[in-house]
Design a protein around this motif. Structure first.
Motif, PDB file in Angstrom:
ATOM      1  N   ALA A  75       0.838  -1.203   0.000  1.00  0.00           N
ATOM      2  CA  ALA A  75       0.000   0.000   0.000  1.00  0.00           C
ATOM      3  C   ALA A  75       0.872   1.251   0.000  1.00  0.00           C
ATOM      4  O   ALA A  75       0.583   2.234  -0.701  1.00  0.00           O
ATOM      5  N   ALA A  76       1.957   1.208   0.780  1.00  0.00           N
ATOM      6  CA  ALA A  76       2.879   2.342   0.812  1.00  0.00           C
ATOM      7  C   ALA A  76       3.591   2.493  -0.528  1.00  0.00           C
ATOM      8  O   ALA A  76       3.826   3.619  -0.988  1.00  0.00           O
ATOM      9  N   LEU A  80       3.521   5.885  -2.708  1.00  0.00           N
ATOM     10  CA  LEU A  80       4.758   6.557  -3.097  1.00  0.00           C
ATOM     11  C   LEU A  80       4.880   6.644  -4.612  1.00  0.00           C
ATOM     12  O   LEU A  80       5.368   7.642  -5.147  1.00  0.00           O
ATOM     13  N   ASN A  81       4.427   5.609  -5.300  1.00  0.00           N
ATOM     14  CA  ASN A  81       4.449   5.638  -6.763  1.00  0.00           C
ATOM     15  C   ASN A  81       3.554   6.768  -7.288  1.00  0.00           C
ATOM     16  O   ASN A  81       3.925   7.486  -8.228  1.00  0.00           O
ATOM     17  N   GLY A 119       6.662 -12.993  -5.001  1.00  0.00           N
ATOM     18  CA  GLY A 119       5.475 -12.526  -5.703  1.00  0.00           C
ATOM     19  C   GLY A 119       5.642 -11.218  -6.428  1.00  0.00           C
ATOM     20  O   GLY A 119       4.679 -10.481  -6.634  1.00  0.00           O
ATOM     21  N   TRP A 120       6.880 -10.937  -6.890  1.00  0.00           N
ATOM     22  CA  TRP A 120       7.156  -9.603  -7.438  1.00  0.00           C
ATOM     23  C   TRP A 120       6.336  -9.295  -8.687  1.00  0.00           C
ATOM     24  O   TRP A 120       5.943  -8.152  -8.898  1.00  0.00           O
ATOM     25  N   ARG A 125       2.768  -5.565 -11.010  1.00  0.00           N
ATOM     26  CA  ARG A 125       1.696  -5.391 -11.993  1.00  0.00           C
ATOM     27  C   ARG A 125       0.413  -4.871 -11.353  1.00  0.00           C
ATOM     28  O   ARG A 125      -0.489  -4.402 -12.056  1.00  0.00           O
ATOM     29  N   ALA A 126       0.315  -4.968 -10.036  1.00  0.00           N
ATOM     30  CA  ALA A 126      -0.849  -4.407  -9.348  1.00  0.00           C
ATOM     31  C   ALA A 126      -0.809  -2.876  -9.336  1.00  0.00           C
ATOM     32  O   ALA A 126      -1.825  -2.230  -9.082  1.00  0.00           O
ATOM     33  N   ILE A 127       0.367  -2.323  -9.631  1.00  0.00           N
ATOM     34  CA  ILE A 127       0.515  -0.865  -9.710  1.00  0.00           C
ATOM     35  C   ILE A 127       0.130  -0.445 -11.121  1.00  0.00           C
ATOM     36  O   ILE A 127       0.672  -0.955 -12.102  1.00  0.00           O
TER      37      ILE A 127
END
Length: 227
Positions: A75-76, A80-81, A119-120, A125-127
């Motif tokens: 979430a952080a 930040l993104n 799980g990278w 990809r969730a971003i």
């Protein structure tokens, strides 16, 4: 320490295929206007950016991104993104960080050594639009690179790319480029030390000259660089 150091050198190498060499971040426009045309003026322009928007915003942001990836706080990372994207004051600067982030994500699929961040694939990809510092921080954490050398390498890669852009745009000779790199490198440790401890409320990307140069570059008639 040997392998993380080697991985850091790979991550900051000009050979990293993310397209960094195609960007000047507004430097090309100030060269075109004649405002920057000497070795000393190039050093002043890059040095101001190193001490300003890059050193006071992007480097401390990168440090916090590494912390967030390290503790598994996705979430952080997303927050930040979003801050990173919002800090880009022109469309070409925003497009730059998104394009480089996208390119680095695609590259990671082909790097079997990238196994240290569980799980990278799904997490990145969730971003919706991962910025370059966001993805770069994930790689640094996965490759067990400590924050201080990671920020040092990231800053060096940025400085080197700016100097290389100046060598093409001004143009400058190779000796001038090395003199600039030597002088600017001496400032990097101070900027990194500051970034590691700078609180978010003290972050600042306020650098009107840089923003204006980038905005004007977007409509520059003839250019070598994408930003």
């Amino acid at each position: 320490m040997s392998l993380p150091l080697i991985r850091l050198m790979q991550l900051v190498s000009p050979a990293l295929p993310v397209g960094a060499y195609t960007y000047s971040q507004g430097l090309e426009w100030v060269v075109d206007t004649g405002a920057v045309k000497t070795e000393a003026q190039v050093g002043e322009w890059i040095g101001d950016a190193l001490a300003g928007a890059f050193g006071c915003y992007e480097l401390p942001l990168l440090a916090r991104l590494m912390e967030a990836w390290q503790r598994g706080d996705d979430a952080a990372v997303v927050e930040l993104n979003a801050h990173c994207l919002a800090s880009r004051e022109t469309s070409e600067l925003r497009a730059e960080t998104v394009q480089m982030g996208y390119s680095l994500v695609r590259l990671l699929v082909d790097l079997p050594a990238f196994t240290g961040l569980p799980g990278w694939v799904a997490r990145i990809r969730a971003i919706e639009e991962p910025a370059f510092p966001t993805v770069w921080a994930a790689v640094a954490v996965a490759w067990e690179i400590e924050p201080e050398p990671a920020l040092t390498g990231y800053a060096w890669a940025w400085v080197e790319n700016q100097v290389m852009a100046a060598m093409k745009a001004v143009p400058l000779g190779q000796a001038a480029g090395q003199r600039l790199l030597s002088a600017l490198a001496a400032v990097v440790p101070t900027r990194v030390a500051d970034a590691c401890t700078r609180a978010p409320e003290a972050w600042s990307n306020f650098q009107p000259g840089l923003a204006i140069a980038s905005a004007r570059h977007e409509t520059q008639y003839s250019r070598l660089f994408r930003s």
